[in-house]
Design a protein around this motif. Structure first.
Motif, PDB file in Angstrom:
ATOM      1  N   ARG A 133     -37.303  12.697  -6.985  1.00  0.00           N
ATOM      2  CA  ARG A 133     -37.817  13.914  -6.347  1.00  0.00           C
ATOM      3  C   ARG A 133     -38.980  13.557  -5.424  1.00  0.00           C
ATOM      4  NH1 ARG A 133     -42.093  17.154  -8.667  1.00  0.00           N
ATOM      5  NH2 ARG A 133     -43.281  16.005 -10.226  1.00  0.00           N
ATOM      6  N   PHE A 134     -39.202  14.433  -4.448  1.00  0.00           N
ATOM      7  CA  PHE A 134     -40.290  14.252  -3.494  1.00  0.00           C
ATOM      8  C   PHE A 134     -41.479  15.096  -3.932  1.00  0.00           C
ATOM      9  CE2 PHE A 134     -42.453  15.877   0.374  1.00  0.00           C
ATOM     10  CZ  PHE A 134     -42.987  14.682   0.818  1.00  0.00           C
ATOM     11  N   ASP A 163     -40.342   3.708  -0.752  1.00  0.00           N
ATOM     12  CA  ASP A 163     -41.734   3.338  -0.458  1.00  0.00           C
ATOM     13  C   ASP A 163     -42.384   4.280   0.555  1.00  0.00           C
ATOM     14  OD1 ASP A 163     -41.564   1.097  -2.125  1.00  0.00           O
ATOM     15  OD2 ASP A 163     -40.685  -0.114  -0.534  1.00  0.00           O
ATOM     16  N   SER A 164     -41.669   5.294   0.989  1.00  0.00           N
ATOM     17  CA  SER A 164     -42.177   6.188   2.029  1.00  0.00           C
ATOM     18  C   SER A 164     -43.388   6.981   1.537  1.00  0.00           C
ATOM     19  CB  SER A 164     -41.081   7.160   2.478  1.00  0.00           C
ATOM     20  OG  SER A 164     -40.002   6.461   3.057  1.00  0.00           O
ATOM     21  N   THR A 165     -44.374   7.102   2.426  1.00  0.00           N
ATOM     22  CA  THR A 165     -45.578   7.883   2.106  1.00  0.00           C
ATOM     23  C   THR A 165     -45.627   9.185   2.906  1.00  0.00           C
ATOM     24  OG1 THR A 165     -46.824   6.647   3.778  1.00  0.00           O
ATOM     25  CG2 THR A 165     -46.918   5.847   1.504  1.00  0.00           C
ATOM     26  N   ARG A 166     -44.640   9.394   3.787  1.00  0.00           N
ATOM     27  CA  ARG A 166     -44.520  10.647   4.520  1.00  0.00           C
ATOM     28  C   ARG A 166     -43.115  10.755   5.096  1.00  0.00           C
ATOM     29  NH1 ARG A 166     -48.237  12.378   7.494  1.00  0.00           N
ATOM     30  NH2 ARG A 166     -49.908  11.228   6.459  1.00  0.00           N
ATOM     31  N   PHE A 167     -42.726  11.974   5.431  1.00  0.00           N
ATOM     32  CA  PHE A 167     -41.417  12.221   6.021  1.00  0.00           C
ATOM     33  C   PHE A 167     -41.592  13.030   7.306  1.00  0.00           C
ATOM     34  CE2 PHE A 167     -40.141  11.076   1.826  1.00  0.00           C
ATOM     35  CZ  PHE A 167     -38.840  10.606   1.922  1.00  0.00           C
ATOM     36  N   ALA A 168     -40.903  12.605   8.351  1.00  0.00           N
ATOM     37  CA  ALA A 168     -40.842  13.408   9.568  1.00  0.00           C
ATOM     38  C   ALA A 168     -39.739  14.445   9.374  1.00  0.00           C
ATOM     39  CB  ALA A 168     -40.545  12.528  10.777  1.00  0.00           C
ATOM     40  N   VAL A 169     -40.061  15.689   9.673  1.00  0.00           N
ATOM     41  CA  VAL A 169     -39.092  16.790   9.542  1.00  0.00           C
ATOM     42  C   VAL A 169     -38.951  17.440  10.918  1.00  0.00           C
ATOM     43  CG1 VAL A 169     -38.557  18.972   8.418  1.00  0.00           C
ATOM     44  CG2 VAL A 169     -39.717  17.165   7.126  1.00  0.00           C
ATOM     45  N   ILE A 170     -37.779  17.283  11.523  1.00  0.00           N
ATOM     46  CA  ILE A 170     -37.514  17.833  12.850  1.00  0.00           C
ATOM     47  C   ILE A 170     -36.574  19.032  12.695  1.00  0.00           C
ATOM     48  CG2 ILE A 170     -36.602  17.367  15.154  1.00  0.00           C
ATOM     49  CD1 ILE A 170     -37.230  14.396  14.639  1.00  0.00           C
ATOM     50  N   ILE A 183     -44.807  15.315   7.014  1.00  0.00           N
ATOM     51  CA  ILE A 183     -45.123  15.791   5.666  1.00  0.00           C
ATOM     52  C   ILE A 183     -45.540  14.602   4.797  1.00  0.00           C
ATOM     53  CG2 ILE A 183     -44.302  17.103   3.686  1.00  0.00           C
ATOM     54  CD1 ILE A 183     -44.296  18.667   6.307  1.00  0.00           C
ATOM     55  N   PRO A 184     -46.825  14.515   4.391  1.00  0.00           N
ATOM     56  CA  PRO A 184     -47.250  13.424   3.507  1.00  0.00           C
ATOM     57  C   PRO A 184     -46.771  13.656   2.079  1.00  0.00           C
ATOM     58  CG  PRO A 184     -49.064  14.934   3.889  1.00  0.00           C
ATOM     59  CD  PRO A 184     -47.933  15.420   4.748  1.00  0.00           C
ATOM     60  N   GLY A 185     -46.613  12.571   1.348  1.00  0.00           N
ATOM     61  CA  GLY A 185     -46.179  12.684  -0.040  1.00  0.00           C
ATOM     62  C   GLY A 185     -45.651  11.366  -0.560  1.00  0.00           C
TER      63      GLY A 185
END
Length: 315
Positions: A133-134, A163-170, A183-185
């Motif tokens: 989960r994110f 390992d992602s510390t953020r996601f780009a949401v387009i 979106i950081p997380g």
């Protein structure tokens, strides 16, 4: 067709309607396009070429999706009179102001979290076998985008995803980018891992009595053991505190041949199998190559450990 529109334009220019046209302003109106037209905010008492042409007249730019604005009827009348001579015979009525609301799709944080969750589910082959989960660090306030064909594109900050510390949401509407969010997380991966039930010293042999399974987040662990059976009988290469997760790098198979032990040597050549007795010159684990001294010839030879007390000459 060209003649028809020419006559309409001519009619608007000279202002000679066939009867007294009545135009009534609505108190409120909903729009979905980028611009507000007269037809959005008024009602006509007739439906003909003239009123349809008037209805297409652009009055103002629409508010942002999900927002509203107020228009003064008097200002709109002046604008129409400036363009035409309808004032001679037109009857204006209705609300003094029109509240115009632009319809849109409301985007809330839960929708963004759900879309990231769908992305993770669709890419589970790149993630560990765990409950993924994110967990967001911060979410934008709710906002609106225009109505239309809504599509989402999710891009992790790391190619490995986990390992992602953020996601780009387009967010796109009808193929056009409307929002580009960052979106950081972090990714949380909860799995059953093998942990020590009691303090274990280096060299201890793993048994069912000194390990158990615990649910934990494995994203920051190097290579945790996820299967009890895979490490039973193995030896610890370092000490482990009670409750700590055991990594696969923390264990190894113990030697099944000890230095100085008598071993049976097998020599295989095609269909011929010869045996001899030897003395292990070093400890040996399963499938490990060790030095063995032939008891008869006193020669040192290299053999692979194939079972407890059994080695095979490498040819």
């Amino acid at each position: 067709m060209l003649l028809r529109y020419f006559l309409i334009l001519l009619f608007l220019a000279i202002g000679v309607p066939a009867h007294a046209l009545e135009i009534s302003f609505l108190p409120k109106a909903d729009v979905s396009d980028k611009f507000i037209t007269l037809g959005d905010i008024v009602e006509f008492d007739t439906d003909d070429d003239l009123t349809r042409a008037l209805a297409d007249q652009v009055i103002s730019k629409s508010p942002e999706p999900g927002e509203q604005k107020f228009l003064r009827s008097a200002d709109i009348i002046k604008n129409i009179i400036r363009k035409t001579t309808l004032s001679r015979s037109t009857l204006w009525s209705g609300s003094a102001t029109v509240k115009v609301f632009r319809q849109g799709v409301r985007i809330v944080p839960k929708m963004i979290e759900n879309e990231i969750g769908i992305y993770l589910k669709n890419n589970k082959n790149q993630l560990p076998d765990a409950d993924i989960r994110f967990v967001s660090g911060a979410m934008p306030l709710p906002f609106s985008v225009p109505k239309g064909d809504l599509t989402w594109e999710i891009i992790p900050s790391s190619p490995s995803i986990i390992d992602s510390t953020r996601f780009a949401v387009i967010i796109r509407v009808d193929g056009r980018v409307r929002e580009n969010l960052s979106i950081p997380g972090k990714i949380e991966a909860i799995a059953s891992t093998v942990a020590a039930t009691t303090p274990l010293e280096r060299g201890a042999i793993i048994t069912p009595d000194n390990i158990h399974l615990v649910r934990t987040d494995i994203t920051e662990l190097k290579n945790p053991c996820l299967d009890l059976r895979s490490i039973l009988g193995k030896r610890l290469t370092r000490s482990v505190r009670a409750g700590n997760v055991i990594n696969t790098s923390d264990v190894e198979f113990p030697a099944i041949v000890q230095k100085g032990q008598l071993v049976k040597i097998f020599i295989r050549q095609r269909r011929l199998v010869l045996t001899a007795t030897g003395i292990a010159n070093m400890d040996g684990k399963l499938n490990e190559v060790i030095r063995v001294r032939n008891a008869s010839s006193n020669k040192l030879i290299y053999c692979k450990v194939t079972a407890p007390g059994i080695v095979e000459v490498i040819i």
